[in-house]
Scaffold this motif. Structure first.
Motif, PDB file in Angstrom:
ATOM      1  N   ASP A 240      10.570 -20.788 -56.977  1.00 54.33           N
ATOM      2  CA  ASP A 240      11.199 -19.783 -56.096  1.00 54.33           C
ATOM      3  C   ASP A 240      10.214 -18.790 -55.488  1.00 54.33           C
ATOM      4  OD1 ASP A 240      10.575 -18.230 -58.363  1.00 54.33           O
ATOM      5  OD2 ASP A 240      12.387 -17.008 -58.135  1.00 54.33           O
TER       6      ASP A 240
ATOM      7  N   HIS B 278       9.133 -13.632 -56.525  1.00 53.73           N
ATOM      8  CA  HIS B 278      10.188 -14.529 -56.973  1.00 53.73           C
ATOM      9  C   HIS B 278      11.482 -14.150 -56.256  1.00 53.73           C
ATOM     10  CE1 HIS B 278       7.961 -16.524 -60.179  1.00 53.73           C
ATOM     11  NE2 HIS B 278       7.509 -15.351 -60.576  1.00 53.73           N
TER      12      HIS B 278
ATOM     13  N   LYS C 221      19.192 -15.027 -60.112  1.00 53.36           N
ATOM     14  CA  LYS C 221      19.164 -14.738 -61.552  1.00 53.36           C
ATOM     15  C   LYS C 221      20.387 -15.305 -62.271  1.00 53.36           C
ATOM     16  CE  LYS C 221      16.294 -10.616 -61.040  1.00 53.36           C
ATOM     17  NZ  LYS C 221      16.189  -9.145 -61.189  1.00 53.36           N
TER      18      LYS C 221
ATOM     19  N   PHE D 280      15.976 -17.981 -60.757  1.00 53.06           N
ATOM     20  CA  PHE D 280      14.923 -16.960 -60.642  1.00 53.06           C
ATOM     21  C   PHE D 280      13.709 -17.349 -61.483  1.00 53.06           C
ATOM     22  CE2 PHE D 280      12.822 -12.994 -61.858  1.00 53.06           C
ATOM     23  CZ  PHE D 280      12.646 -12.404 -60.612  1.00 53.06           C
TER      24      PHE D 280
END
Length: 240
Positions: free
Chosen positions: A162, A168, A172, A158
């Motif tokens: 990206d 984004h 994560k 993330f």
């Protein structure tokens, strides 16, 4: 499928290759027409890394056409535009499936995770963030203090390589590798080809192989410290 660990070395388990050249691609989407020319540009490589979307929604066996183009060892993960069933095809081929696996080769620890975090498009192989996190945590337990750590994923972490529009869309759970891994290789976001650095970690999106993009990455060991050089390469020539 649970995370799996193994070690691949020469006769001397303590031997470490002084230099390793990697040929990295992502997102061929079933179009392999520029791979041969990219390999000519790359020259001799020790290892091929394929960061997913090997096919364009199948068929799974199409992946074999890509693997046949390589003479070096291959590590591969599927992408969200591959069906999960492609894993069996990879495992039965000359390539090595790295999805949910941890493999040590000559002092370099390779960790892989295919598929992608959820997208708005309901693609075939999407994985929840919590499942990414669970598998990554398990594989990180295999990493030894003196090993160089390289990750091969389809989706980027993330906030790094990206961006889609102004959003984004990375995973994560992959951010746990930032400043922990030495090198992260990813794809998924076709327009995000490039190289970035976060802490000690170099993150590479080699670009869409279907358009003739790839990366040659050299890892040189200098007194146990890895020196990593990334060259983004491109070929306009097709071999049909």
């Amino acid at each position: 499928m649970t995370a799996h660990s193994e070690q691949i070395t020469g006769n001397n388990r303590n031997w470490r290759r002084l230099k390793m050249r990697l040929f990295a691609i992502a997102d061929p989407h079933g179009n392999y027409s520029k791979i041969e020319e990219l390999l000519k540009i790359a020259g001799n490589v020790d290892l091929v890394l394929i960061a997913g979307d090997i096919t364009n929604f199948g068929p799974d066996e199409k992946a074999l056409d890509l693997f046949d183009k390589f003479s070096s060892k291959i590590l591969a993960v599927p992408g969200n535009c591959d069906h999960e069933s492609i894993i069996k095809v990879i495992e039965d081929s000359k390539a090595t499936n790295l999805h949910k696996r941890s493999i040590s080769i000559d002092g370099i620890r390779f960790i892989g995770m295919g598929g992608s975090n959820p997208t708005p498009f309901c693609t075939p192989f999407e994985i929840q963030e919590c499942d990414f996190e669970e598998n990554i945590s398990r594989m990180l337990e295999d990493v030894k203090a003196d090993e160089v750590l390289v990750t091969l994923t389809h989706t980027p972490p993330f906030s790094i390589l990206d961006m889609v529009g102004d959003m984004h869309v990375g995973c994560k759970a992959l951010n746990v590798f930032l400043d922990k891994a030495d090198l992260m290789i990813c794809g998924h976001i076709h327009e995000a080809r490039g190289v970035e650095k976060s802490g000690k970690t170099i993150i590479v999106n080699p670009g869409m192989a279907a358009l003739g993009f790839a990366a040659v990455i050299t890892i040189v060991f200098d007194n146990k410290t890895p020196i990593i050089n990334v060259e983004l390469i491109k070929s306009d020539r097709e071999v049909i």
